[in-house]
Design an enzyme around this catalytic site. Structure first.
Site, short mmCIF file in Angstrom:
data_model
loop_
_atom_site.label_atom_id
_atom_site.label_comp_id
_atom_site.label_asym_id
_atom_site.label_seq_id
_atom_site.Cartn_x
_atom_site.Cartn_y
_atom_site.Cartn_z
N ASP A 183 0.87 -1.19 0.00
CA ASP A 183 0.00 0.00 0.00
C ASP A 183 0.91 1.23 0.00
O ASP A 183 1.79 1.37 0.85
CB ASP A 183 -0.88 -0.03 1.26
CG ASP A 183 -1.94 1.05 1.26
OD1 ASP A 183 -3.09 0.74 1.53
OD2 ASP A 183 -1.61 2.22 0.99
N ASP A 196 -3.90 2.30 -5.15
CA ASP A 196 -2.58 2.27 -4.50
C ASP A 196 -2.32 1.01 -3.68
O ASP A 196 -1.42 1.01 -2.85
CB ASP A 196 -2.34 3.53 -3.67
CG ASP A 196 -2.90 3.43 -2.27
OD1 ASP A 196 -3.93 2.74 -2.08
OD2 ASP A 196 -2.30 4.01 -1.36
N GLU A 197 -3.12 -0.02 -3.88
CA GLU A 197 -2.82 -1.25 -3.10
C GLU A 197 -3.04 -2.51 -3.91
O GLU A 197 -3.87 -2.54 -4.83
CB GLU A 197 -3.63 -1.30 -1.80
CG GLU A 197 -5.09 -1.23 -1.99
CD GLU A 197 -5.88 -1.39 -0.70
OE1 GLU A 197 -5.54 -2.21 0.15
OE2 GLU A 197 -6.90 -0.69 -0.59
#
Ligand code: TTP
Ligand code: MG
Length: 362
Positions: free
Chosen positions: A9, A107-108
């Site tokens: 993340d 974003d992960e």
């Protein structure tokens, strides 16, 4: 076979990109979101730097409130196009280290690395390598958690933020989770925590006193999932998604820099086999083949070869990649990392036919 799952993340993603692009912002409270209009603005914060978080700011907070708490902060608008491009670049790097890869948000992502690693020491080393690669190539940081399940890996990636690594071995799960608030369990939120709170349960450690049947009796059906998570029994797979993908790549960092040609070519061969397994499974043909090579001094080069027609041919690809590599093999420098990428895709159920046509045309 033991299962190794990583969750990566990015740290304060949108703000990190702005701080990377304007180093003067580094170390300052940077807030990305709506225009605060001197405290009168409507709208909310998208994200903010860790310095801004020290003033109590966080995602989804009204921008007017943020301005009251931190009037001297640097307030910037969201640049979606820019973040989306960086997100694609991050995902490409993450995927190149994964045996199976699942992007879960901008974003992960989850990485199944069960084939690449043989124990948790290797998992930790791989997490360092991935972080180093993202920092080096893209100038931003991420945090990585690792364990034998997706849920524990996700909880772990949040543990040492920002720029942290946390690997939790199965035998350490109970000790790791016990002091945490129950809301750290994915799926327990503002509302779902209520039945637990009614019984005076605040920390995950309190839950270990309850057998499964009692949990289900007291807290409802959903608690079966909670019981699985806290006992490391979340068996959900890392689900691969290939739709809309523009490239597929894989790379390996050697444990020790090497100039052993045999070792390098055999690694290229392994990467080529792994990638072709995926390409064939998904019926993807490619036109462009790229070799990436990083030397001991961290100098990194890529060389590509584009074909006139799409193929999905393991031997042909190997021949091309080894040709590309030969250009570098005379540099007499030790190699740190080697990578292979296929792109310029053609998704067709007719790969076999395409290759057949090649024979006909020959
Ligand atoms: P997150 O990963 O939740 O947050 P983050 O990366 O900013 O910070 P952290 O270090 O705690 O992971 O979300 C990723 C991006 O998604 C974030 O940078 C901005 C965007 N986002 C919003 O626009 N609104 C929101 O409410 C949230 C939570 C995120
Ligand atoms: Mg994040």
């Amino acid at each position: 076979m033991p299962r190794f799952v990583l969750h990566a993340d990015l740290d304060c993603f949108f703000a990190s990109v702005e701080m990377r692009d304007n180093p003067e912002l580094k170390g300052k409270p940077v807030i990305i979101g709506a225009d605060p209009k001197g405290g009168e603005g409507r709208g909310v914060i998208s994200t903010c730097s860790y310095e801004a978080r020290e003033y109590g700011l966080h995602s989804a907070m009204p921008i007017s409130k943020a301005y009251k708490l931190c009037p001297h902060g640097i307030y910037l608008r969201v640049d979606g196009k820019k973040y989306s491009k960086v997100s694609d670049e991050v995902m490409e790097i993450l995927e190149s280290f994964a045996d199976k890869f699942q992007k879960v948000s901008v974003d992960e992502a989850y990485l199944d690395v069960s084939e690449s690693c043989i124990n948790f020491d290797e998992v930790k080393q791989l997490a360092y390598t991935i972080k180093e690669e993202i920092k080096r190539c893209l100038g931003i940081t991420c945090s990585i958690g690792g364990s034998n399940s997706k849920s524990i890996a996700k909880i772990a990636s949040d543990q040492n933020k920002p720029d942290g690594i946390c690997i939790v071995k199965p035998n350490d799960i109970k000790e790791f989770l016990s002091p945490m608030k129950i809301t750290r369990i994915p799926g327990i939120g503002k509302k779902t925590k209520n039945p637990y709170y009614k019984q005076g349960i605040r920390n995950i450690g309190d839950l270990y006193d309850f057998p499964l049947y009692k949990m289900m009796n007291l807290f409802g059906k959903h608690s079966k999932w909670v019981w699985k998570v806290i006992n490391g029994l979340d068996k959900r797979k890392v689900k691969e998604g290939h739709k809309g993908r523009k490239s597929i790549s894989k790379e390996r960092t050697f444990y020790k820099d090497t100039n052993n040609q045999q070792q390098i070519v055999s690694t290229i061969e392994k990467l080529n086999i792994i990638l072709h397994k995926k390409l064939i499974q998904k019926n993807i043909a490619y036109r462009t083949i790229t070799l990436k090579i990083r030397f001991e001094n961290f100098r990194t080069y890529t060389r590509s070869y584009s074909l006139d027609y799409p193929i999905c041919d393991q031997n042909k690809a190997l021949e091309i990649i080894v040709d590309l590599y030969e250009e570098f093999s005379k540099m007499f420098k030790k190699v740190r990392l080697i990578g292979v990428k296929f792109s310029n895709f053609e998704r067709t159920p007719k790969i076999l036919q395409t290759n057949l046509m090649m024979f006909v045309n020959c």
